[in-house]
Design a protein around this motif. Structure first.
Motif, PDB file in Angstrom:
ATOM      1  N   GLU A 559       0.813  -1.207   0.000  1.00  0.00           N
ATOM      2  CA  GLU A 559       0.000   0.000   0.000  1.00  0.00           C
ATOM      3  C   GLU A 559       0.848   1.257   0.000  1.00  0.00           C
ATOM      4  OE1 GLU A 559      -3.537   0.455   2.109  1.00  0.00           O
ATOM      5  OE2 GLU A 559      -3.730  -1.628   2.657  1.00  0.00           O
ATOM      6  N   GLU A 560       2.058   1.178   0.497  1.00  0.00           N
ATOM      7  CA  GLU A 560       2.862   2.391   0.624  1.00  0.00           C
ATOM      8  C   GLU A 560       3.558   2.773  -0.679  1.00  0.00           C
ATOM      9  OE1 GLU A 560       2.896  -0.129   2.668  1.00  0.00           O
ATOM     10  OE2 GLU A 560       1.998   0.723   4.471  1.00  0.00           O
ATOM     11  N   HIS A 561       3.858   1.803  -1.515  1.00  0.00           N
ATOM     12  CA  HIS A 561       4.756   2.096  -2.624  1.00  0.00           C
ATOM     13  C   HIS A 561       4.178   1.827  -4.009  1.00  0.00           C
ATOM     14  CE1 HIS A 561       7.869   2.687   0.343  1.00  0.00           C
ATOM     15  NE2 HIS A 561       7.662   1.481   0.819  1.00  0.00           N
ATOM     16  N   ARG A 562       3.102   1.057  -4.109  1.00  0.00           N
ATOM     17  CA  ARG A 562       2.592   0.752  -5.437  1.00  0.00           C
ATOM     18  C   ARG A 562       1.683   1.863  -5.937  1.00  0.00           C
ATOM     19  NH1 ARG A 562       2.945  -4.579  -6.994  1.00  0.00           N
ATOM     20  NH2 ARG A 562       2.223  -3.794  -8.975  1.00  0.00           N
ATOM     21  N   PRO A 563       1.902   2.397  -7.143  1.00  0.00           N
ATOM     22  CA  PRO A 563       1.044   3.468  -7.664  1.00  0.00           C
ATOM     23  C   PRO A 563      -0.237   2.950  -8.314  1.00  0.00           C
ATOM     24  CG  PRO A 563       2.822   3.039  -9.199  1.00  0.00           C
ATOM     25  CD  PRO A 563       3.057   2.142  -8.002  1.00  0.00           C
ATOM     26  N   TRP A 564      -0.418   1.631  -8.361  1.00  0.00           N
ATOM     27  CA  TRP A 564      -1.629   1.063  -8.949  1.00  0.00           C
ATOM     28  C   TRP A 564      -1.963  -0.229  -8.219  1.00  0.00           C
ATOM     29  CZ3 TRP A 564       3.172   0.990 -11.262  1.00  0.00           C
ATOM     30  CH2 TRP A 564       3.746  -0.258 -11.447  1.00  0.00           C
ATOM     31  N   LEU A 565      -3.143  -0.735  -8.473  1.00  0.00           N
ATOM     32  CA  LEU A 565      -3.547  -2.004  -7.875  1.00  0.00           C
ATOM     33  C   LEU A 565      -3.253  -3.141  -8.840  1.00  0.00           C
ATOM     34  CD1 LEU A 565      -6.994  -1.318  -6.166  1.00  0.00           C
ATOM     35  CD2 LEU A 565      -4.734  -1.418  -5.146  1.00  0.00           C
ATOM     36  N   ASP A 566      -2.769  -4.253  -8.300  1.00  0.00           N
ATOM     37  CA  ASP A 566      -2.608  -5.436  -9.130  1.00  0.00           C
ATOM     38  C   ASP A 566      -3.982  -5.910  -9.602  1.00  0.00           C
ATOM     39  OD1 ASP A 566       0.122  -5.560  -8.967  1.00  0.00           O
ATOM     40  OD2 ASP A 566       0.146  -6.875  -7.218  1.00  0.00           O
ATOM     41  N   PRO A 567      -4.066  -6.471 -10.807  1.00  0.00           N
ATOM     42  CA  PRO A 567      -5.362  -6.932 -11.313  1.00  0.00           C
ATOM     43  C   PRO A 567      -6.032  -7.970 -10.421  1.00  0.00           C
ATOM     44  CG  PRO A 567      -3.776  -6.806 -13.090  1.00  0.00           C
ATOM     45  CD  PRO A 567      -3.012  -6.574 -11.829  1.00  0.00           C
TER      46      PRO A 567
END
Length: 721
Positions: A559-567
């Motif tokens: 949640e802290e570093h990903r700019p998108w959600l995995d599918p």
């Protein structure tokens, strides 16, 4: 390379007569002959624009022949007007008839226009253009011309409204010369000279699209001999007319004779166009198509009810030339089954015939006749191609077989046009021989066992037609699963798991429960949950609630570093949002404010989809972004839980990172805007919200939604008391 050389031969045909220029000198436009260029426009057969007003379209209909080009504003010349329609010639030289009304999700949408004061508007644009050019000269003088290409783009200076649209078909110089020609027809001599002068003064920064080597080749060619203005304009006109002629195939109201005339006009006036081979091939194909139709009309046709199966297949194959498929995304592909006629289109009827149509379809795989289906990679450059009858036959065969026979690294290119159909036809004949020798059941079993990514369609057919043997084949395929490069890890495995929902019996239940609890990845576990939930099993929702709570723990730092959600995470959210269980909604929304904005917007989006399916009484086949909406019915408690959360999200003013266009500039979307948009989409009679309004108006609409919700809740409470 062949096209590139033709561009050089044509665009620079007069280079021997040009003045030699040094590496740091700008090319000269002094040789521009506007008399000849005006004569060119005189000869192209455009309608008389002497009295035609310049107008700005204020909306854009779904019925536009090139549906990819829906934009907010479009400029063009009004040619004629009837009670229900009007015709315009766009500034890209595209003539089209538009309906004044078009059906939309929210009812009829008015398509109108506003007329410009032609001389005032054009003069104002030219003044702005000269100011920009003066600033460019000063900038280059100061920068020593080192930044000339990054600091100026002439395409931003052309005559367009604030929303110019996704793609320019007619180049800048040609558009200015075209407007000069129109001004001369209107008797505005001073204006036409001003337009010509500005056209001469434009730098050549915007011409890198003329060379296949891009900007580097452009700079080299400038140093070698300069660019000749007249030839550049002629190239740009030929480019636009060829693009227009290809796009026009998407309009089923244009006759083959009219298509032929359009290409013959290009061939006659631009014999050295870089598209000459493509134009001449189109002329030959269209002449053959017209001849074939003449011969077909001369032959007496049996009534449909008296035709044999073979004759019906042959008749439908001939009608594939009128298949009117539409593009569904970009990059993407033209989906031939996305025809306004739906199941009554020739392709859909042939697919419904199944194996009976296969011999006739194989026979026309190399048929190069055009269809009404236009494919493209991006709509903002000339990547458009008309699919051929052979391409349609290939797609129908793939649907019947449940197998991909042709794949490319880009969008679905025409196998007929690229010359790949020879290998494709060989693969299809091999499949058909196996089918005839071993039978359908065995072919499907063997394909499913391989676990290849291109056999999912065959595995589905096996589960639907032969469920007694499908489970074992799917299990074996899962042991050998292979996913193509670029696919989301686990997505194809999940597709195999999901097919088990089609197989009845306790063994299938046991397999799905095993995948639910110990599947190899989240994709597979969610797929098992969807299948079990559809079968009425209670284990699915609690297992997915547990998965949701683990997100952020099992993926440390997610949640802290990903700019998108995995599918797979999006798929999990969608399942919980649409499960119809209060505890699932509670798990998604509890402490959601502590999650990153991408999580909050995804939750809102899928809750909106689910809520729409539960409360909608109208027939609305898709969500605001085109996603399919399942028509479901939720309990009042679930509906209230979703609506209450969406109302609470109206206080979340954090930007989502998305933006949408408006006439006054970009509108930056906030979480509260997404929530209000979902509420208004679900209850259009109860809530109103305009996503492209300015911030102050959206704030007032959000306040009105809160007030309406509070008032309704108070009324309901009083009624219960």
């Amino acid at each position: 390379m062949k096209t590139f050389l033709r561009i050089l031969l044509w665009t620079f045909a007069a280079s021997s007569a040009a003045l030699a220029v040094s590496a740091d000198e700008a090319p000269s436009n002094s040789q521009a002959d506007f008399t000849k260029l005006f004569a060119l426009f005189d000869s192209l057969g455009f309608p008389d624009l002497k009295n035609a007003p310049l107008v700005c379209l204020t909306s854009w209909p779904d019925s536009w022949p090139d549906s990819s080009q829906r934009i907010w504003v479009l400029d063009g010349f009004l040619l004629s007007e009837e009670d229900r329609s009007f015709r315009i010639l766009t500034l890209d030289l595209f003539e089209v008839e538009l309906s004044k009304k078009c059906a939309s999700v929210d009812g009829d949408q008015a398509i109108g226009y506003a007329a410009y004061d032609y001389q005032k508007e054009i003069s104002g644009r030219m003044k702005e253009l000269r100011e920009r050019l003066g600033a460019l000269v000063a900038l280059r003088s100061k920068a020593g011309k080192t930044e000339e290409r990054s600091e100026f783009d002439a395409r931003e200076l052309v005559f367009r409204g604030p929303e110019r649209g996704p793609g320019r078909r007619l180049g800048v110089r040609a558009e200015l010369v075209f407007l000069a020609w129109v001004s001369a027809r209107k008797g505005m001599e001073n204006l036409d000279r001003e337009l010509c002068d500005v056209a001469r003064e434009l730098p050549y920064d915007d011409l890198s699209h003329l060379t296949s080597g891009g900007q580097e080749n452009l700079e080299k060619l400038e140093r070698q001999g300069g660019l000749i203005f007249d030839n550049v304009v002629r190239y740009q006109v030929a480019h636009a007319l060829t693009w227009n002629a290809v796009v026009a195939f998407e309009n089923p109201n244009v006759t083959w004779e009219n298509h032929l005339h359009a290409f013959e006009r290009i061939d006659a006036h631009f014999p050295e166009s870089p598209y000459v081979d493509r134009v001449k091939e189109a002329i030959a194909v269209l002449k053959k198509m017209i001849q074939d139709e003449t011969e077909a009309r001369a032959v007496s046709q049996k009534p449909w009810v008296k035709m044999t199966t073979e004759e019906r297949a042959a008749a439908l194959v001939f009608q594939l030339r009128n298949q009117n498929g539409r593009q569904w995304s970009q990059p993407g592909r033209c989906e031939i089954f996305n025809d306004p006629r739906g199941e009554e289109s020739p392709a859909a009827r042939l697919a419904a015939m199944g194996y009976d149509a296969v011999p006739q379809l194989i026979e026309v795989l190399d048929n190069c006749s055009f269809t009404r289906s236009v494919d493209y990679g991006r709509d903002f450059f000339f990547s458009h191609q008309v699919l051929r009858v052979g391409d349609c036959a290939l797609v129908i065969l793939e649907r019947i077989a449940g197998k991909d026979f042709y794949s490319t690294s880009h969008w679905k290119e025409s196998a007929v046009e690229t010359g790949d159909m020879v290998e494709v036809k060989r693969a299809i004949l091999e499949w058909w021989a196996q089918f005839q020798g071993n039978g359908e059941k065995q072919v499907l079993i063997e394909a499913t066992r391989t676990g290849q990514h291109d056999c999912i369609g065959q595995a589905r057919q096996l589960a639907e037609k032969y469920p007694d043997v499908a489970l074992d084949a799917i299990k074996e395929g899962l042991q050998r699963i292979s996913e193509p490069i670029g696919a989301e890890p686990g997505s194809y495995r999940a597709a195999f798991v999901g097919l088990v929902r089609l197989i009845p019996g306790p063994e299938a239940d046991a397999f799905l429960l095993q995948q639910l609890n110990s599947g190899a990845d989240l994709f597979s576990r969610v797929a098992a949950a969807e299948a079990l939930h559809a079968r009425g099993r209670p284990e699915a929702v609690p297992a997915m609630i547990h998965e949701w709570k683990e997100i952020g723990v099992s993926r440390k730092g997610y949640e802290e570093h990903r700019p998108w959600l995995d599918p797979d995470v999006s798929k999990l959210i969608r399942f919980l949002a649409g499960s119809g269980r209060v505890e699932a909604i509670g798990a998604l929304t509890t402490e959601s404010s502590r999650r990153r904005v991408i999580f909050r917007t995804e939750i809102i989006r899928y809750l909106g989809y689910a809520l729409h399916g539960a409360v909608s009484t109208a027939s609305r086949p898709a969500s605001p972004d085109g996603a399919a909406v399942e028509q479901v019915r939720f309990s009042p408690e679930v509906v209230e839980a979703i609506e209450s959360f969406l109302i609470s999200a109206l206080d979340d003013a954090e930007r989502t990172g998305g933006a949408t266009a408006s006439e006054s500039g970009p509108i930056y979307v906030r979480v509260c805007d997404d929530s209000a948009h979902s509420l208004a989409w679900c209850w259009p009679q109860k809530y109103a919200f305009d996503l492209i309004a300015q911030d102050d108006k959206r704030d007032r609409q959000i306040a009105a939604i809160k007030e309406a919700y509070a008032k309704a809740k108070h009324t309901n409470s009083a009624t219960k008391d």
